[in-house]
Design a protein around this motif. Structure first.
Motif, PDB file in Angstrom:
ATOM      1  N   ALA A   1       0.837  -1.208   0.000  1.00 56.83           N
ATOM      2  CA  ALA A   1       0.000   0.000   0.000  1.00 56.83           C
ATOM      3  C   ALA A   1       0.869   1.254   0.000  1.00 56.83           C
ATOM      4  CB  ALA A   1      -0.932  -0.010   1.216  1.00 56.83           C
ATOM      5  N   ALA A   2       1.936   1.254   0.789  1.00 57.88           N
ATOM      6  CA  ALA A   2       2.830   2.415   0.831  1.00 57.88           C
ATOM      7  C   ALA A   2       3.532   2.616  -0.510  1.00 57.88           C
ATOM      8  CB  ALA A   2       3.858   2.238   1.953  1.00 57.88           C
ATOM      9  N   ALA A   3       3.955   1.526  -1.129  1.00 60.99           N
ATOM     10  CA  ALA A   3       4.615   1.622  -2.434  1.00 60.99           C
ATOM     11  C   ALA A   3       3.659   2.204  -3.473  1.00 60.99           C
ATOM     12  CB  ALA A   3       5.124   0.246  -2.865  1.00 60.99           C
ATOM     13  N   LYS A   4       2.413   1.781  -3.419  1.00 61.07           N
ATOM     14  CA  LYS A   4       1.408   2.307  -4.355  1.00 61.07           C
ATOM     15  C   LYS A   4       1.184   3.793  -4.120  1.00 61.07           C
ATOM     16  CE  LYS A   4      -1.766   1.881  -7.511  1.00 61.07           C
ATOM     17  NZ  LYS A   4      -1.453   1.532  -8.879  1.00 61.07           N
ATOM     18  N   ARG A   5       1.091   4.199  -2.846  1.00 59.58           N
ATOM     19  CA  ARG A   5       0.900   5.625  -2.522  1.00 59.58           C
ATOM     20  C   ARG A   5       2.071   6.455  -3.042  1.00 59.58           C
ATOM     21  NH1 ARG A   5      -1.105   3.542   2.387  1.00 59.58           N
ATOM     22  NH2 ARG A   5       0.883   3.907   3.405  1.00 59.58           N
ATOM     23  N   ILE A   6       3.271   5.944  -2.872  1.00 58.62           N
ATOM     24  CA  ILE A   6       4.450   6.670  -3.350  1.00 58.62           C
ATOM     25  C   ILE A   6       4.391   6.838  -4.865  1.00 58.62           C
ATOM     26  CG2 ILE A   6       6.951   6.475  -3.712  1.00 58.62           C
ATOM     27  CD1 ILE A   6       7.092   5.245  -0.879  1.00 58.62           C
ATOM     28  N   ARG A   7       4.060   5.755  -5.584  1.00 63.16           N
ATOM     29  CA  ARG A   7       3.969   5.847  -7.049  1.00 63.16           C
ATOM     30  C   ARG A   7       2.908   6.856  -7.475  1.00 63.16           C
ATOM     31  NH1 ARG A   7       5.051   0.248  -6.801  1.00 63.16           N
ATOM     32  NH2 ARG A   7       2.850  -0.262  -6.829  1.00 63.16           N
ATOM     33  N   LEU A   8       1.757   6.843  -6.803  1.00 65.55           N
ATOM     34  CA  LEU A   8       0.693   7.784  -7.148  1.00 65.55           C
ATOM     35  C   LEU A   8       1.111   9.227  -6.861  1.00 65.55           C
ATOM     36  CD1 LEU A   8      -2.476   5.866  -5.910  1.00 65.55           C
ATOM     37  CD2 LEU A   8      -1.778   6.287  -8.279  1.00 65.55           C
ATOM     38  N   CYS A   9       1.768   9.447  -5.735  1.00 68.71           N
ATOM     39  CA  CYS A   9       2.230  10.798  -5.390  1.00 68.71           C
ATOM     40  C   CYS A   9       3.262  11.293  -6.408  1.00 68.71           C
ATOM     41  CB  CYS A   9       2.825  10.820  -3.989  1.00 68.71           C
ATOM     42  SG  CYS A   9       1.587  10.695  -2.681  1.00 68.71           S
TER      43      CYS A   9
ATOM     44  N   GLY B   1       4.674  14.727 -10.856  1.00 67.84           N
ATOM     45  CA  GLY B   1       5.183  14.877 -12.215  1.00 67.84           C
ATOM     46  C   GLY B   1       4.211  15.624 -13.111  1.00 67.84           C
ATOM     47  N   LYS B   2       2.922  15.299 -12.997  1.00 69.36           N
ATOM     48  CA  LYS B   2       1.910  15.996 -13.791  1.00 69.36           C
ATOM     49  C   LYS B   2       1.841  17.469 -13.422  1.00 69.36           C
ATOM     50  CE  LYS B   2      -1.207  12.207 -14.870  1.00 69.36           C
ATOM     51  NZ  LYS B   2      -2.586  11.695 -14.718  1.00 69.36           N
ATOM     52  N   LYS B   3       1.892  17.746 -12.115  1.00 69.16           N
ATOM     53  CA  LYS B   3       1.837  19.136 -11.650  1.00 69.16           C
ATOM     54  C   LYS B   3       3.045  19.911 -12.150  1.00 69.16           C
ATOM     55  CE  LYS B   3       1.646  21.937  -7.489  1.00 69.16           C
ATOM     56  NZ  LYS B   3       1.736  21.959  -6.027  1.00 69.16           N
ATOM     57  N   ARG B   4       4.194  19.298 -12.055  1.00 67.89           N
ATOM     58  CA  ARG B   4       5.419  19.967 -12.503  1.00 67.89           C
ATOM     59  C   ARG B   4       5.388  20.220 -13.999  1.00 67.89           C
ATOM     60  NH1 ARG B   4      11.463  18.571 -12.769  1.00 67.89           N
ATOM     61  NH2 ARG B   4      12.260  20.680 -12.586  1.00 67.89           N
ATOM     62  N   GLU B   5       4.893  19.244 -14.749  1.00 71.09           N
ATOM     63  CA  GLU B   5       4.812  19.407 -16.201  1.00 71.09           C
ATOM     64  C   GLU B   5       3.870  20.566 -16.560  1.00 71.09           C
ATOM     65  OE1 GLU B   5       3.069  16.813 -19.870  1.00 71.09           O
ATOM     66  OE2 GLU B   5       4.328  15.759 -18.434  1.00 71.09           O
TER      67      GLU B   5
END
Length: 72
Positions: free
Chosen positions: A51-59, A64-68
């Motif tokens: 679950a933590a790994a998934k949260r990290i990937r989503l964040c 990345g989208k926000k920065r782009e």
């Protein structure tokens, strides 16, 4: 100096094949590592880890989208 015609495509095909093989090896290593980690952890810890790994990937994806968007 530079290859022409079919001679240009052959190195690209070889490179593409090599990259495909590399990605397969990386995926195998990733899965082997994940299985080893989950084998060490208790079932509850394993679920929390996944679950933590998934949260990290989503964040990271959202960041990345926000920065782009900020850069365009």
């Amino acid at each position: 100096m530079f290859a022409t015609g079919e001679n240009e495509i052959e190195p690209l095909n070889k490179h593409g094949e090599d990259m495909s093989n590399l990605l397969e090896e990386v995926d195998e290593l990733r899965m082997k590592t994940l299985k080893e980690i989950l084998g060490i952890l208790t079932p509850i810890q394993g679920v929390e880890y996944l679950a933590a790994a998934k949260r990290i990937r989503l964040c990271l994806k959202q960041w990345g989208k926000k920065r782009e968007q900020e850069l365009t």
